[in-house]
Design a protein around this motif. Sequence first.
Motif, PDB file in Angstrom:
ATOM      1  N   ASP A 578       0.849  -1.181   0.000  1.00 44.41           N
ATOM      2  CA  ASP A 578       0.000   0.000   0.000  1.00 44.41           C
ATOM      3  C   ASP A 578       0.896   1.245   0.000  1.00 44.41           C
ATOM      4  O   ASP A 578       1.435   1.650   1.033  1.00 44.41           O
ATOM      5  CB  ASP A 578      -0.911  -0.041   1.234  1.00 44.41           C
ATOM      6  N   LYS A 579       1.027   1.823  -1.183  1.00 47.79           N
ATOM      7  CA  LYS A 579       1.920   2.971  -1.363  1.00 47.79           C
ATOM      8  C   LYS A 579       1.509   4.138  -0.465  1.00 47.79           C
ATOM      9  O   LYS A 579       2.341   4.791   0.163  1.00 47.79           O
ATOM     10  CB  LYS A 579       1.872   3.372  -2.853  1.00 47.79           C
ATOM     11  N   ASP A 580       0.189   4.366  -0.382  1.00 45.14           N
ATOM     12  CA  ASP A 580      -0.284   5.509   0.406  1.00 45.14           C
ATOM     13  C   ASP A 580       0.029   5.323   1.892  1.00 45.14           C
ATOM     14  O   ASP A 580       0.371   6.273   2.588  1.00 45.14           O
ATOM     15  CB  ASP A 580      -1.788   5.709   0.208  1.00 45.14           C
ATOM     16  N   LEU A 581      -0.102   4.062   2.367  1.00 48.46           N
ATOM     17  CA  LEU A 581       0.208   3.787   3.781  1.00 48.46           C
ATOM     18  C   LEU A 581       1.685   4.099   4.050  1.00 48.46           C
ATOM     19  O   LEU A 581       2.030   4.716   5.067  1.00 48.46           O
ATOM     20  CB  LEU A 581      -0.110   2.317   4.101  1.00 48.46           C
ATOM     21  N   ILE A 582       2.555   3.680   3.112  1.00 53.26           N
ATOM     22  CA  ILE A 582       3.992   3.950   3.286  1.00 53.26           C
ATOM     23  C   ILE A 582       4.212   5.460   3.377  1.00 53.26           C
ATOM     24  O   ILE A 582       4.928   5.942   4.266  1.00 53.26           O
ATOM     25  CB  ILE A 582       4.830   3.339   2.134  1.00 53.26           C
ATOM     26  N   HIS A 583       3.569   6.204   2.460  1.00 53.79           N
ATOM     27  CA  HIS A 583       3.728   7.666   2.491  1.00 53.79           C
ATOM     28  C   HIS A 583       3.245   8.259   3.813  1.00 53.79           C
ATOM     29  O   HIS A 583       3.897   9.142   4.372  1.00 53.79           O
ATOM     30  CB  HIS A 583       2.990   8.313   1.309  1.00 53.79           C
ATOM     31  N   ARG A 584       2.113   7.732   4.340  1.00 59.77           N
ATOM     32  CA  ARG A 584       1.594   8.263   5.615  1.00 59.77           C
ATOM     33  C   ARG A 584       2.575   8.001   6.745  1.00 59.77           C
ATOM     34  O   ARG A 584       2.849   8.867   7.583  1.00 59.77           O
ATOM     35  CB  ARG A 584       0.234   7.622   5.932  1.00 59.77           C
TER      36      ARG A 584
END
Length: 614
Positions: A578-584
């Motif tokens: 989950d790319k967005d989770l990594i960014h968060r």
Amino acid sequence: MATFSINLKDGTIVKPSELIVGIDLGTTNSLVAYMKDGAAHCVKSADGKSALVPSVIYFAPDHQVIVGDEAKEKLITDPGNTIFSIKRLMGKSYQDIAGHSAYFGYQIIDEDREALVKIRVKDKFYTPIELSALILQELKKRVEAELKVPVSKAVITVPAYFNDNQRQATRDAGKLAGLEVLRIVNEPTAAALAYDPAESGTIAVYDLGGGTFDVSLLQIEGGIYEVLSTNGDTFLGGDDFDKAIVEHWMTQLGIPVERLRSDKHFSQEIRLAAESAKKHLSTFDSFDAQIDDLPLALTRVEFEQLIQPLVDRTLQCCKNALKDAALGIQDIQKVVMVGGSTRVPLVKKVVSEFFKQPVFDEINPDEVVALGAAIQADILAGNQQDVLLLDVTPLSLGIETVGGLMDTIIPRNSKVPSKAGRQYTTSVDGQKNLKVAVYQGERDLVEHNRKLGEFILSNIPAMPAGMPKIDIQFILNADGILTVRARELRSGLETQVEIKPTYGITEEEMGMMLLDSIQNAQSDIAIRGLLEARNEAQNLLLSGEKFLKQHDAILSAAEISETRQLLQTLKDACAGSDKDLIHRQIEALNEYTTPLAHRAMDSAIGNAMKGKRV
Ligand code: AMP
């Protein structure tokens, strides 16, 4: 040593013009041409009839090597010792030509599928380079006999789609034949030159030879020849028309295909009969012959039905070339026909209908490329300084970066010669070696592209990650051969390689690679996003650990524990996709640690100032 003549009348120094010949090293036929009195001429056979030297080599029982017409006759009587279509094997591995091997009368060695193809003749093994050199030697001999001077320099043409390896192989063949190859030129570019070096406009060069098809769109302006785009297929040509006729006859007469493999004599004989039929049908409406008591008949209508799908494939390439150059049919001012197979009336008709204009076919389509090569040779000799040639590279070139991503350095359809570079750095403290893996292709992940080679820049002086400045330069020369240079700028350490890929690529593959990149663009973007997020997280995890180690004295137990907790959560996020989770998680970690980093910096400055007078 250079010699000069002095004109005693006006004192000017006259440099003797250097003789450089132009060579069209073709799949079916080869030709050599030279400039005389400002015009290009092809060297003709002793009887003055034809300039074509069949690209066929015969290994005679007395160890003599015969090239040309006499060798072509041996295709029937001694097929095992007679080599043809060698250009199809230039720079190829066995794997590349699988499925076509039954078509070659001679023995191809397949012990290692990935290795370059070798051909066995009697007890010796030959590479396609050595065999092509034999054809080049014959051409050298012919032009020397006609001009009565030694010839040591040449320009050789190749299909526009030849990759680095195939161009390099052609150059090596020249060297082996005792020729310094001053330039490898794309065949369509040479053809355009032959038509009119001084013309302006946008032209399409449609080149359908014995074994290959190329279409190139060229922009010619003020003596500058620029290839806007190229497309083609190295396994499409007149040989395939012959093959279609052979298959038609075999089916019609109920002969099993197996006989083509088991009976070499028969296979060559029927192939030559098919070629005669095809040529005959360029002028007449029907053909009749007999071999081994077998009646062979074909009408022009039947022939046209057989080859229609093949001709249609060339139109798809034309469409692709137009699309790549962002041009429409209305932008093309002239369509030039090149290659023996453009004599087929259906080909002329279909191409003319496609481009909505009559085609240009007044120069002999067999000679046009060699004549253009001679003109190019003349330009190189300095005799036509106002003409320049610009070609383009068919696929993007780049290197692998962290996470298996393709970082394009020279984009496809860039002009050659060209040079481009970028700076990189290390990702680990004290990293000593940097692997530079070079790829060709349009996909975002290197695993979907084609690897051209790799090398290692070693002995990088120990520095923290991110400190070394590694400059990587791609230098693509006028022949389309790539040199990759890596230099660590702080230490001056340097390594470079000339890329010679282990084996070639077919145009089908090249087409597939381009198609893949379009079809998979969406998923590639998603994967690239994820990999980039992971790379960023990885760097942050490394510097986070380092920060905790170096600054534990100024951090409270709670701060250390919270930072550890955030690092762990980020690590867990990286394990998922989950790319967005990594960014968060990256953001959360950055937000929490930024004030701590500022405090650490203040404390370091404070320590440095201690005891110093301002
Ligand atoms: P190239 O590679 O340009 O020399 O083209 C050779 C191809 O052109 C071979 O497949 C020949 O069979 C073909 N060819 C030569 N003359 C004719 C003709 N009159 N009609 C049809 N095909 C021809």
